[in-house]
Design an enzyme around this catalytic site. Structure first.
Site, PDB file in Angstrom:
ATOM      1  N   THR A 110       0.823  -1.217   0.000  1.00 48.88           N
ATOM      2  CA  THR A 110       0.000   0.000   0.000  1.00 48.88           C
ATOM      3  C   THR A 110       0.854   1.264   0.000  1.00 48.88           C
ATOM      4  O   THR A 110       0.686   2.147  -0.852  1.00 48.88           O
ATOM      5  CB  THR A 110      -0.897  -0.007   1.264  1.00 48.88           C
ATOM      6  OG1 THR A 110      -1.585  -1.252   1.301  1.00 48.88           O
ATOM      7  CG2 THR A 110      -1.882   1.122   1.244  1.00 48.88           C
ATOM      8  N   ARG A 153       9.126  -9.192  -3.026  1.00 49.35           N
ATOM      9  CA  ARG A 153       9.094 -10.658  -3.128  1.00 49.35           C
ATOM     10  C   ARG A 153       8.022 -11.141  -4.085  1.00 49.35           C
ATOM     11  O   ARG A 153       8.076 -12.247  -4.581  1.00 49.35           O
ATOM     12  CB  ARG A 153       8.863 -11.249  -1.749  1.00 49.35           C
ATOM     13  CG  ARG A 153      10.121 -11.093  -0.915  1.00 49.35           C
ATOM     14  CD  ARG A 153       9.881 -11.483   0.503  1.00 49.35           C
ATOM     15  NE  ARG A 153      11.104 -11.271   1.245  1.00 49.35           N
ATOM     16  CZ  ARG A 153      11.176 -11.161   2.536  1.00 49.35           C
ATOM     17  NH1 ARG A 153      10.085 -11.233   3.255  1.00 49.35           N
ATOM     18  NH2 ARG A 153      12.312 -10.969   3.138  1.00 49.35           N
ATOM     19  N   LYS A 160       7.283   1.906  12.361  1.00 50.86           N
ATOM     20  CA  LYS A 160       7.289   2.413  13.749  1.00 50.86           C
ATOM     21  C   LYS A 160       7.826   1.383  14.731  1.00 50.86           C
ATOM     22  O   LYS A 160       8.536   1.713  15.673  1.00 50.86           O
ATOM     23  CB  LYS A 160       5.884   2.854  14.156  1.00 50.86           C
ATOM     24  CG  LYS A 160       4.832   1.764  14.000  1.00 50.86           C
ATOM     25  CD  LYS A 160       3.635   2.208  13.203  1.00 50.86           C
ATOM     26  CE  LYS A 160       2.877   0.994  12.710  1.00 50.86           C
ATOM     27  NZ  LYS A 160       1.678   1.289  11.975  1.00 50.86           N
ATOM     28  N   ILE A 198       0.838  13.262   8.967  1.00 49.39           N
ATOM     29  CA  ILE A 198       1.045  14.458   9.794  1.00 49.39           C
ATOM     30  C   ILE A 198       2.552  14.671   9.983  1.00 49.39           C
ATOM     31  O   ILE A 198       3.235  13.768  10.467  1.00 49.39           O
ATOM     32  CB  ILE A 198       0.379  14.311  11.189  1.00 49.39           C
ATOM     33  CG1 ILE A 198      -1.108  13.996  11.044  1.00 49.39           C
ATOM     34  CG2 ILE A 198       0.599  15.572  12.013  1.00 49.39           C
ATOM     35  CD1 ILE A 198      -1.797  13.695  12.380  1.00 49.39           C
ATOM     36  N   GLY A 258      -9.786  -1.992   5.856  1.00 51.50           N
ATOM     37  CA  GLY A 258      -8.332  -1.927   5.671  1.00 51.50           C
ATOM     38  C   GLY A 258      -7.631  -0.918   6.564  1.00 51.50           C
ATOM     39  O   GLY A 258      -6.484  -0.555   6.325  1.00 51.50           O
ATOM     40  N   ASP A 309       0.530  -0.473  18.835  1.00 52.39           N
ATOM     41  CA  ASP A 309       0.829   0.456  17.735  1.00 52.39           C
ATOM     42  C   ASP A 309       1.010   1.882  18.278  1.00 52.39           C
ATOM     43  O   ASP A 309       1.974   2.577  17.938  1.00 52.39           O
ATOM     44  CB  ASP A 309      -0.319   0.391  16.717  1.00 52.39           C
ATOM     45  CG  ASP A 309      -0.128   1.342  15.558  1.00 52.39           C
ATOM     46  OD1 ASP A 309       0.732   1.051  14.704  1.00 52.39           O
ATOM     47  OD2 ASP A 309      -0.808   2.380  15.505  1.00 52.39           O
ATOM     48  N   LYS A 351       4.504   4.449  18.542  1.00 50.09           N
ATOM     49  CA  LYS A 351       4.583   5.845  18.090  1.00 50.09           C
ATOM     50  C   LYS A 351       4.917   6.769  19.275  1.00 50.09           C
ATOM     51  O   LYS A 351       5.704   7.717  19.141  1.00 50.09           O
ATOM     52  CB  LYS A 351       3.264   6.249  17.434  1.00 50.09           C
ATOM     53  CG  LYS A 351       2.967   5.447  16.159  1.00 50.09           C
ATOM     54  CD  LYS A 351       1.508   5.557  15.747  1.00 50.09           C
ATOM     55  CE  LYS A 351       1.210   4.678  14.540  1.00 50.09           C
ATOM     56  NZ  LYS A 351      -0.225   4.500  14.283  1.00 50.09           N
TER      57      LYS A 351
END
Ligand code: HSE
Length: 435
Positions: free
Chosen positions: A13, A45, A103, A134, A185, A199, A203
């Protein structure tokens, strides 16, 4: 015009978005970089039907890109921390600058990676790793460089914010909204990373190091997810004038640094409270500038590509004038990072929202109040819901003044042991975010 050669590893993506942005905005990017940014080598890959790789060398062995002597800057977009770390280190050792959106890699292995980059005289840029499009790294490392950063608080996971927004606005249940976020998604490959706070912790730890000039300490972040939140608490919070957000908070105090990710009640009149859906926002309090707020898309192909390409433009300028290490990775030279104590979460003081289901009998309220009092916890507000038809239990909601978690733990333990209390006490931290 000079060319700067780029190798991209991973064309999912974000890789696809990066190729698109570089192609669609090629002229203005060349003008801003004072160089043509040419993607000459891609490591992937598998084929990616969404990416047009015509005229670009493609290697199935991604390490070929790191070894390519023509590549000036390697973009790591494969994710994960094992092969990604080996790839980034191979590129650094080969004398290439690196741009990454990873991250987890920076949060967990950034200290080692930055040290290696310093040794080899190259830069590692990671704007895309935090809050997608951002430009928060640029804002903190450069725009706020004159300030001592007092604290920051961010909505830095879009999936979690989307879930909380749907629970509040449509009264939907957690599992139902998560399934939708996955199908759209937004969520990480393993959505536990989103909803359990990992996650956001990745960050936050990077933001905290930039803010306070300290080494990355991912293991020191207290992380609590949103999986236990109920629409009932979201509704009571609203009645009390609060919105529940999943925040990453970093604060510098006299005792040390607070590093925490958890659901938080924030006053509903704050701008941060209006950040809904998959959007991210970070509130940063600087000693000279005061509060500043950064808002935008925290994920997605184009927004994340925006950050990747901004880093490429910066590095291309540096390549053009033959400098490196113009901007230290964490704002100050590695040797000048300070090792600051992290305050254990048990000692962190915040106001609290507590909800308990109690028997509708005389004396219950005074017993609960005296337990709080014995622990030195002062009650700020209290509401009690009348029992429904045929019900014997009522919801008692208490807002406290600031109290450390260890005192609240003791009080909650004693309250849960009362015969007149049913089940567990729900507790959520409160932040005024006013200093
Ligand atoms: N899963 C992440 C989010 C993507 O929902 O914010 C960006 O890191």
């Amino acid at each position: 015009m000079k060319s700067v050669n780029i190798g991209i590893c991973g064309v999912g993506t974000v890789g696809g978005g990066t190729l698109n942005v570089l192609r669609d905005n090629a002229e203005l990017i060349a003008a801003r970089a004072a160089a043509r940014l040419q993607v000459i080598h891609v490591g992937a890959r598998h084929d990616s039907p969404a990416c047009d790789l015509a005229g670009i060398r493609v290697s199935r062995d991604i390490f070929e890109v790191a070894r390519d002597p023509e590549v000036d800057i390697l973009v790591e977009l494969i994710g994960g921390t094992t092969v990604a770390r080996e790839l980034v280190e191979a590129a650094i050792i080969a004398g290439k600058h690196v741009v990454t959106a990873n991250k987890a890699l920076i949060a967990e292995f950034g200290n080692e990676i930055f040290a290696l980059a310093e040794k080899h005289g190259v830069d590692v840029r990671y704007e895309a790793a935090i809050a997608g499009g951002i430009p928060i790294v640029k804002a903190m490392r450069e725009g706020l460089a004159a300030n001592r950063i007092e604290w920051l608080a961010g909505i830095i996971n879009g999936t979690g914010n989307y879930i909380l927004t749907e629970m509040r606005d449509r009264g939907r249940e957690f599992a139902d909204v998560l399934a939708e976020a996955q199908s759209l998604g937004y969520a990480e490959a393993d959505p536990a990373f989103d909803v359990e706070g990992t996650d956001a912790a990745h960050k936050l730890v990077i933001l905290a190091s930039l803010a306070f000039g300290m080494p990355l300490q991912f293991d020191a972040v207290y992380t609590e997810g949103i999986t236990e939140l109920t629409t009932q608490d979201v509704g009571y919070a609203l009645e009390l004038g609060y919105i529940i957000k999943h925040l990453g908070i970093a604060k510098q105090t006299d005792e040390g640094v607070e590093l925490r990710v958890h659901p938080t009640l924030i006053p509903d009149d704050l701008l941060l409270a209006d950040v809904d859906g998959i959007k991210n926002a970070i509130l940063v309090e600087g000693s000279a500038v005061g509060p500043t707020l950064y808002y935008g898309a925290g994920a997605g192909a184009q927004p994340t590509a925006s950050a990747v390409v901004a880093d490429l433009i910066d590095l291309a300028r540096d390549v053009g004038v033959g400098v490196s290490a113009r901007l230290p990775a964490l704002g100050v030279a590695l040797a000048d990072l300070r090792s600051l104590p992290i305050i254990p979460i048990e000692k962190v003081k915040t106001p609290w929202y507590l909800r308990m289901e109690v028997a509708d009998k005389p004396g219950v309220l005074s017993r609960v109040a005296s337990i709080f009092s014995e622990q030195g916890i002062s009650i700020e507000a209290l509401i009690q819901r009348a029992p429904g038809q045929g019900q014997t239990l009522v919801s008692l909601i208490v807002l406290t003044n600031k109290a450390p978690q260890d005192s609240v733990d003791i009080a909650v333990c004693e309250i849960e042991a009362l015969e007149t209390i049913s089940g567990k006490v729900t507790r959520i931290r409160v932040e005024a975010l006013d200093g």
